[in-house]
Design a protein around this motif. Structure first.
Motif, short mmCIF file in Angstrom:
data_model
loop_
_atom_site.label_atom_id
_atom_site.label_comp_id
_atom_site.label_asym_id
_atom_site.label_seq_id
_atom_site.Cartn_x
_atom_site.Cartn_y
_atom_site.Cartn_z
N SER A 1 0.80 -1.23 0.00
CA SER A 1 0.00 0.00 0.00
C SER A 1 0.84 1.28 0.00
CB SER A 1 -0.95 0.01 1.20
OG SER A 1 -0.23 -0.11 2.41
N LYS A 2 2.16 1.14 0.16
CA LYS A 2 3.03 2.30 0.03
C LYS A 2 3.24 2.67 -1.42
CE LYS A 2 7.52 4.14 1.50
NZ LYS A 2 8.79 3.83 2.24
N ASN A 3 3.25 1.66 -2.28
CA ASN A 3 3.52 1.88 -3.71
C ASN A 3 2.34 1.55 -4.61
OD1 ASN A 3 6.38 2.64 -3.42
ND2 ASN A 3 6.64 0.52 -2.71
N GLU A 4 1.28 1.02 -4.01
CA GLU A 4 0.07 0.70 -4.77
C GLU A 4 -1.13 1.39 -4.14
OE1 GLU A 4 -0.44 -3.53 -6.00
OE2 GLU A 4 1.31 -3.87 -4.74
N ASP A 5 -2.15 1.64 -4.94
CA ASP A 5 -3.40 2.22 -4.45
C ASP A 5 -4.27 1.08 -3.92
OD1 ASP A 5 -5.98 3.26 -4.15
OD2 ASP A 5 -5.71 4.70 -5.76
N LEU A 6 -4.35 0.96 -2.59
CA LEU A 6 -5.10 -0.15 -2.00
C LEU A 6 -6.57 -0.09 -2.38
CD1 LEU A 6 -5.26 -2.62 -0.16
CD2 LEU A 6 -5.47 -1.08 1.81
N HIS A 7 -7.14 1.11 -2.35
CA HIS A 7 -8.56 1.26 -2.70
C HIS A 7 -8.81 0.78 -4.13
CE1 HIS A 7 -12.36 3.25 -3.82
NE2 HIS A 7 -12.65 3.18 -2.53
N ALA A 8 -7.95 1.17 -5.07
CA ALA A 8 -8.12 0.73 -6.46
C ALA A 8 -7.98 -0.78 -6.59
CB ALA A 8 -7.09 1.44 -7.35
N ALA A 9 -7.03 -1.36 -5.84
CA ALA A 9 -6.83 -2.80 -5.89
C ALA A 9 -8.05 -3.55 -5.37
CB ALA A 9 -5.59 -3.19 -5.08
N ILE A 10 -8.63 -3.05 -4.29
CA ILE A 10 -9.81 -3.70 -3.71
C ILE A 10 -11.00 -3.60 -4.66
CG2 ILE A 10 -11.51 -3.59 -1.85
CD1 ILE A 10 -8.80 -4.87 -1.09
N MET A 11 -11.20 -2.44 -5.25
CA MET A 11 -12.32 -2.28 -6.18
C MET A 11 -12.14 -3.15 -7.42
SD MET A 11 -14.42 -0.45 -4.62
CE MET A 11 -13.94 -0.47 -2.89
N GLU A 12 -10.90 -3.32 -7.84
CA GLU A 12 -10.62 -4.19 -8.98
C GLU A 12 -10.95 -5.65 -8.64
OE1 GLU A 12 -6.67 -5.90 -11.29
OE2 GLU A 12 -6.59 -3.89 -10.40
N GLU A 13 -10.63 -6.06 -7.44
CA GLU A 13 -10.84 -7.46 -7.02
C GLU A 13 -12.30 -7.77 -6.70
OE1 GLU A 13 -8.80 -10.05 -6.82
OE2 GLU A 13 -7.01 -8.99 -7.49
N THR A 14 -13.11 -6.73 -6.49
CA THR A 14 -14.49 -6.96 -6.02
C THR A 14 -15.55 -6.35 -6.93
OG1 THR A 14 -14.45 -4.97 -4.64
CG2 THR A 14 -13.71 -7.04 -3.62
N ALA A 15 -15.19 -6.08 -8.17
CA ALA A 15 -16.15 -5.49 -9.13
C ALA A 15 -16.76 -4.22 -8.56
CB ALA A 15 -17.23 -6.49 -9.51
N GLU A 16 -15.90 -3.40 -7.91
CA GLU A 16 -16.27 -2.09 -7.37
C GLU A 16 -17.20 -2.15 -6.16
OE1 GLU A 16 -14.86 0.72 -8.57
OE2 GLU A 16 -13.77 -0.53 -10.01
N GLU A 17 -17.39 -3.34 -5.56
CA GLU A 17 -18.32 -3.46 -4.44
C GLU A 17 -17.66 -3.28 -3.07
OE1 GLU A 17 -20.46 -7.10 -4.58
OE2 GLU A 17 -21.69 -6.51 -6.30
N GLY A 18 -16.40 -3.62 -2.94
CA GLY A 18 -15.75 -3.66 -1.64
C GLY A 18 -15.78 -5.07 -1.06
N VAL A 19 -15.05 -5.28 0.03
CA VAL A 19 -14.92 -6.62 0.59
C VAL A 19 -15.98 -6.89 1.66
CG1 VAL A 19 -12.46 -6.83 0.10
CG2 VAL A 19 -13.19 -5.83 2.25
N ASP A 20 -16.25 -8.17 1.89
CA ASP A 20 -17.25 -8.56 2.89
C ASP A 20 -16.74 -8.35 4.31
OD1 ASP A 20 -19.39 -10.00 1.18
OD2 ASP A 20 -17.50 -10.93 0.53
N ARG A 21 -15.48 -8.72 4.55
CA ARG A 21 -14.92 -8.68 5.90
C ARG A 21 -13.53 -8.06 5.87
NH1 ARG A 21 -19.79 -10.42 8.13
NH2 ARG A 21 -20.53 -12.10 6.79
N ILE A 22 -13.26 -7.23 6.85
CA ILE A 22 -11.93 -6.63 6.99
C ILE A 22 -11.43 -6.87 8.40
CG2 ILE A 22 -10.56 -4.50 6.89
CD1 ILE A 22 -12.62 -3.35 4.98
N VAL A 23 -10.17 -7.28 8.52
CA VAL A 23 -9.52 -7.43 9.82
C VAL A 23 -8.34 -6.47 9.87
CG1 VAL A 23 -8.30 -8.96 11.39
CG2 VAL A 23 -10.18 -9.85 10.00
N MET A 24 -8.38 -5.53 10.81
CA MET A 24 -7.24 -4.64 11.02
C MET A 24 -6.30 -5.33 12.01
SD MET A 24 -8.44 -0.67 10.97
CE MET A 24 -6.69 -0.21 10.83
#
Length: 349
Positions: free
Chosen positions: A222-245
């Motif tokens: 996430s320092k060199n990549e856009d995490l938001h763009a990567a997530i939207m790409e992986e989820t057809a722009e929907e976002g993920v079901d579960r997130i663990v910080m």
């Protein structure tokens, strides 16, 4: 015997020393354990620097991720024998406070713990008190389980509690923030629970590589990549079901909420700095109907299930261990742990 004595919360790194102390006496209702592995964790950083003081006594021994061999059994103890390999569930709930009575023994208001109210794992011999044994917190392990993996049952139990609170299940897409030991345990547990895709965000290249080996669908720097763009790409722009910080960085909370899909769940699993305020956009929670949860410690059932997973080889904890040190070299081990460059450090004897 040798032990790491923490004198108090002030003046780190001069507030502890490896020294000789008297070997503990095994009472009639106790077990004396020969420490074979005791792991360092993120909480230990906070204990040694004074950021966490609850339950920590001056001039005591800390360390709460423990595995060893039974050295001596008190005359009133039944069901255990000298020489058996055991792991210790360090948290001992009271059983009668409102939290315990409502089924939240992990959040017990009067809980005691090995490594806090009782001396912990960073010593050659550990007295396991009767209250711990009577609670069923001494768990036998087969020879096939390494001492290091036995010690890591404790943080795995915490992660199982977090998984339950997050609700990860079949066909979910999961994002894990941080690929330290906790993040890598959550990765494996999410796959076991049936997640179809687990994405891991991590800055360190070696940790990203290990995450891939342990089954991550994608890793993101996430320092060199856009995490938001990567997530939207992986989820057809929907976002993920579960997130663990799995890292306690307050500044990431707002952006993390925006990566969850409508109706998704975010678990603030890691310990966050006490008293530090986070800013986030509440409308994201409101309009997306997000579920926000935390997770603290573990229930006894979580520990027992974690132990069973390790016994049956369902999860790989040895892969998470990066370095091993002897008690005599504890200062070197803790310095490395504090630097944040190691994955999981285990103290052996």
């Amino acid at each position: 015997m040798k032990a790491v004595i923490l004198h108090g919360p002030e003046n780190y790194p001069n507030n502890y020393e490896v020294m000789d102390i008297e070997k503990p006496v095994c009472g009639d209702g106790d077990i004396l354990l020969k420490m074979k592995a005791a792991a360092l964790c993120g909480t230990d950083k906070r204990i040694f620097t004074g950021a966490k003081t609850k339950g920590v006594r001056p001039d005591s021994v800390v360390g709460h991720e423990i595995c060893g061999l039974i050295e001596e059994v008190g005359k009133n103890v039944r069901g255990y024998e000298v020489g058996e390999k055991v792991a210790i569930a360090n948290v001992i709930p009271c059983g009668h406070c409102s939290a315990c009575l409502s089924g939240r023994e992990n959040a017990c208001m009067n809980r005691k713990a090995i490594g806090y109210e009782f001396n912990g794992g960073f010593e050659e011999y550990i007295r396991i008190p009767d209250v711990c044994i009577e609670s069923g917190n001494v768990v036998k392990l087969p020879e096939s389980v390494s001492f290091a993996a036995g010690a890591l049952i404790e943080p795995l139990a915490c992660c199982i509690r977090g998984l339950r609170n997050t609700g990860t299940g079949f066909n979910d897409t999961v994002l894990i923030i941080g690929a330290g030991p906790i993040g890598l345990m959550h990765l494996q547990l999410s796959l076991i629970a049936g997640a179809k895709k687990v994405i891991v965000s991590e800055l360190d290249a070696e940790k990203r590589e290990l995450a891939l080996k342990l089954g991550a669908s994608r890793v993101v720097d996430s320092k060199n990549e856009d995490l938001h763009a990567a997530i939207m790409e992986e989820t057809a722009e929907e976002g993920v079901d579960r997130i663990v910080m799995a890292i306690g960085v307050n500044a990431l909370i707002d952006s993390t909420f925006k990566l969850a899909k409508k109706g998704g769940t975010v678990c603030l699993f890691a310990g966050f700095p006490k008293g530090k305020i986070s800013e986030f956009d509440p409308s994201v929670i409101h309009y997306n109907e997000l579920n926000i949860t935390g997770s603290t410690a573990y229930k006894r059932i979580d520990y027992l299930q974690a132990a069973d997973m390790v016994k049956t080889g369902k999860i790989d904890l040895d892969a998470i261990v990066s370095q091993k040190f002897k008690l005599d070299d504890f200062r070197e081990a803790l310095d490395l742990h504090m630097a944040g460059t190691a994955l999981k450090i285990v103290i052996e004897d």
